[in-house]
Design a protein around this motif. Structure first.
Motif, short mmCIF file in Angstrom:
data_model
loop_
_atom_site.label_atom_id
_atom_site.label_comp_id
_atom_site.label_asym_id
_atom_site.label_seq_id
_atom_site.Cartn_x
_atom_site.Cartn_y
_atom_site.Cartn_z
N ASN A 90 0.75 -1.30 0.09
CA ASN A 90 0.04 0.06 0.06
C ASN A 90 0.89 1.34 -0.10
N PHE A 91 1.98 1.31 0.80
CA PHE A 91 2.75 2.33 0.96
C PHE A 91 3.51 2.53 -0.47
N ASP A 92 4.01 1.24 -1.02
CA ASP A 92 4.63 1.55 -2.18
C ASP A 92 3.86 2.09 -3.30
N ASN A 93 2.46 1.67 -3.22
CA ASN A 93 1.54 2.17 -4.55
C ASN A 93 1.13 3.80 -4.11
N TRP A 94 1.10 4.17 -2.96
CA TRP A 94 0.87 5.34 -2.80
C TRP A 94 2.17 6.43 -3.19
N LEU A 95 3.35 5.69 -3.00
CA LEU A 95 4.67 6.41 -3.57
C LEU A 95 4.59 6.79 -5.02
N ARG A 96 4.11 5.75 -5.73
CA ARG A 96 3.90 5.86 -7.31
C ARG A 96 2.91 7.14 -7.66
N TRP A 97 1.79 7.04 -6.75
CA TRP A 97 0.89 8.24 -6.82
C TRP A 97 1.55 9.53 -6.69
N VAL A 98 2.17 9.52 -5.52
CA VAL A 98 3.04 10.86 -5.38
C VAL A 98 3.79 11.22 -6.49
N SER A 99 4.47 10.19 -7.13
CA SER A 99 5.39 10.62 -8.45
C SER A 99 4.69 11.33 -9.48
N ILE A 100 3.39 10.97 -9.64
CA ILE A 100 2.49 11.54 -10.52
C ILE A 100 2.06 12.94 -10.46
N GLN A 101 2.12 13.22 -9.06
CA GLN A 101 1.47 14.49 -8.97
C GLN A 101 2.05 15.71 -9.60
N PRO A 102 3.29 15.80 -9.37
CA PRO A 102 4.09 16.96 -9.82
C PRO A 102 3.51 17.04 -11.45
N ILE A 103 3.32 15.95 -12.25
CA ILE A 103 3.12 16.14 -13.63
C ILE A 103 1.76 16.62 -13.79
N LEU A 104 0.77 16.35 -12.78
CA LEU A 104 -0.54 16.69 -12.94
C LEU A 104 -0.58 18.11 -12.44
N ARG A 105 0.28 18.78 -11.65
CA ARG A 105 0.35 20.16 -11.26
C ARG A 105 0.91 20.89 -12.28
N LYS A 106 1.89 20.41 -12.97
CA LYS A 106 2.27 21.31 -14.41
C LYS A 106 1.11 21.30 -15.56
N ILE A 107 0.16 20.32 -15.48
CA ILE A 107 -0.81 20.47 -16.47
C ILE A 107 -1.81 21.40 -15.89
N PHE A 108 -2.34 20.98 -14.68
CA PHE A 108 -3.57 21.81 -14.25
C PHE A 108 -3.25 22.76 -13.38
N GLY A 109 -2.14 22.83 -12.72
CA GLY A 109 -1.95 23.88 -11.63
C GLY A 109 -2.45 23.24 -10.19
N CYS A 110 -1.84 23.71 -9.31
CA CYS A 110 -1.90 23.27 -7.89
C CYS A 110 -3.36 23.32 -7.30
N SER A 111 -4.20 24.31 -7.70
CA SER A 111 -5.18 24.79 -7.28
C SER A 111 -6.53 24.72 -8.39
N PHE A 112 -6.53 23.70 -9.15
CA PHE A 112 -7.41 23.68 -10.50
C PHE A 112 -8.82 23.48 -10.44
N LEU A 113 -9.32 23.02 -8.90
CA LEU A 113 -10.50 22.85 -8.69
C LEU A 113 -11.14 23.93 -8.07
N PRO A 114 -12.45 24.53 -8.66
CA PRO A 114 -12.90 25.63 -8.17
C PRO A 114 -13.39 25.60 -6.72
N ASP A 115 -13.61 24.47 -6.18
CA ASP A 115 -14.04 24.54 -4.89
C ASP A 115 -13.08 24.43 -3.91
N PHE A 116 -11.82 24.52 -4.56
CA PHE A 116 -10.33 24.25 -3.30
C PHE A 116 -9.52 25.55 -3.58
N ASP A 117 -9.02 25.89 -2.51
CA ASP A 117 -8.00 26.68 -2.46
C ASP A 117 -8.19 28.04 -3.09
N TYR A 118 -7.24 28.53 -4.19
CA TYR A 118 -7.66 29.93 -4.84
C TYR A 118 -8.60 29.63 -6.04
#
Length: 337
Positions: free
Chosen positions: A30-58
């Motif tokens: 479970n921990f190893d799979n979670w780390l795989r997801w964490v490694s994907i997050q910066p790529i998603l942030r480059k595509i969408f930004g860190c606050s791309f959801l209208p109901d989250f953050d800015y």
């Protein structure tokens, strides 16, 4: 359906390959799979930004200063050579007063002063560029990156947001200019020195670095005026130590810095400051701020690296000793703020 199915399979394989770029085997799947997801997050942030959801953050889809450097930490592990130009470019968001642009624009090298037209300065922002650059150096051995040059961000904010330049306009551009109207460029070393030296002198009534604005002070009344951070004072001390190690590894005799920076290198002068004197430190910082109100002279100064290291070590040692003496509580832990 066949075309959609094949396209979906190709897309899934592409993302699976990305997720496998960094693999761990901890004994806990479970921990190893979670780390795989964490490694994907910066790529998603480059595509969408860190606050791309209208109901989250800015909800604006942008990235802030911390996001820029912390995302790089993951990208360095994946492919450090590709990150080199990104790191150099990122430093051009630093202001000559040690602060920086708050928001990252959509285009490479595009920086924005603030979010929602609220001018604020975050006291921890000077921490992250060196931490990220240090990881890059440790991964690649590329110490020479520290001597690459880039520009500085410049706008209406002066003296870490304490003053507003009413004469500034967008027509002047967002790069710091010299008195001869040329864009001034300095090494990454110079940028890092400014960020950390300014903060060393930017202290409050307990002689710790001022809290200024921060995401974690929203519940603290008058934090920007009276708050100080012991935790980040300790981190700045560690930054100064790490910078000494980088300088020693460069094996060069002298480093070029812009002339006004010598104000912050007080131990190179005949009468170095007693760092216990809060008012002395604040006055020195005010003198620096007055000297770098744009335009700057653009003149360079050659500083012996050995003297530079001694100055930084003196500051780091004083900070650490001050925290150990004043902030270690009877309960057995250190005060945070």
């Amino acid at each position: 359906p066949g075309i959609l199915s094949r396209s979906f399979e190709r897309t899934a394989r592409a993302w699976q390959d990305q997720a496998k770029f960094i693999e761990t085997e901890s004994g806990n799947k479970n921990f190893d799979n979670w780390l795989r997801w964490v490694s994907i997050q910066p790529i998603l942030r480059k595509i969408f930004g860190c606050s791309f959801l209208p109901d989250f953050d800015y909800g604006k889809g942008g990235r802030g200063w911390r996001d820029l450097w912390q995302d790089c930490l993951s990208l360095i592990l994946r492919n450090p050579k590709e990150v080199r130009p990104l790191i150099i470019n990122n430093f051009s968001g630093v202001r000559i007063d040690g602060s920086n642009a708050t928001v990252i624009g959509k285009k490479p090298g595009e920086f924005i002063a603030d979010r929602n037209n609220i001018s604020r300065i975050w006291m921890d922002h000077g921490i992250w560029p060196l931490l990220t650059t240090l990881l890059y150096i440790n991964q690649t051995g590329d110490l020479k990156i520290i001597l690459e040059e880039t520009a500085y961000f410049s706008d209406h904010q002066l003296s870490r947001g304490r003053e507003i330049d009413r004469s500034w306009s967008q027509r002047q551009g967002k790069s710091l200019k010299t008195s001869s109207a040329r864009v001034y460029k300095g090494t990454l070393l110079e940028h890092i020195l400014i960020q950390n030296l300014v903060q060393f002198f930017n202290v409050g009534p307990h002689n710790h670095i001022r809290l200024e604005n921060a995401d974690w002070n929203d519940g603290l009344d008058m934090a920007a005026q009276h708050g100080e951070s012991v935790a980040f004072s300790a981190m700045y001390a560690q930054n100064l130590k790490n910078l000494c190690r980088i300088l020693a590894g460069l094996k060069i005799k002298n480093a070029l810095v812009f002339e006004e920076l010598k104000i912050l290198l007080d131990s190179l002068a005949k009468n170095p400051l007693n760092y216990s004197g809060i008012k002395q430190k604040q006055r020195l910082l005010d003198r620096y701020f007055a000297a770098v109100k744009h335009p700057v002279s653009g003149r360079k100064l050659s500083v012996p690296v050995s003297g530079l290291i001694r100055d930084l070590e003196r500051k780091a040692d004083w900070l650490n000793a001050h925290i150990q003496k004043k902030e270690c509580l009877r309960e057995g832990f250190f005060n945070g703020y």
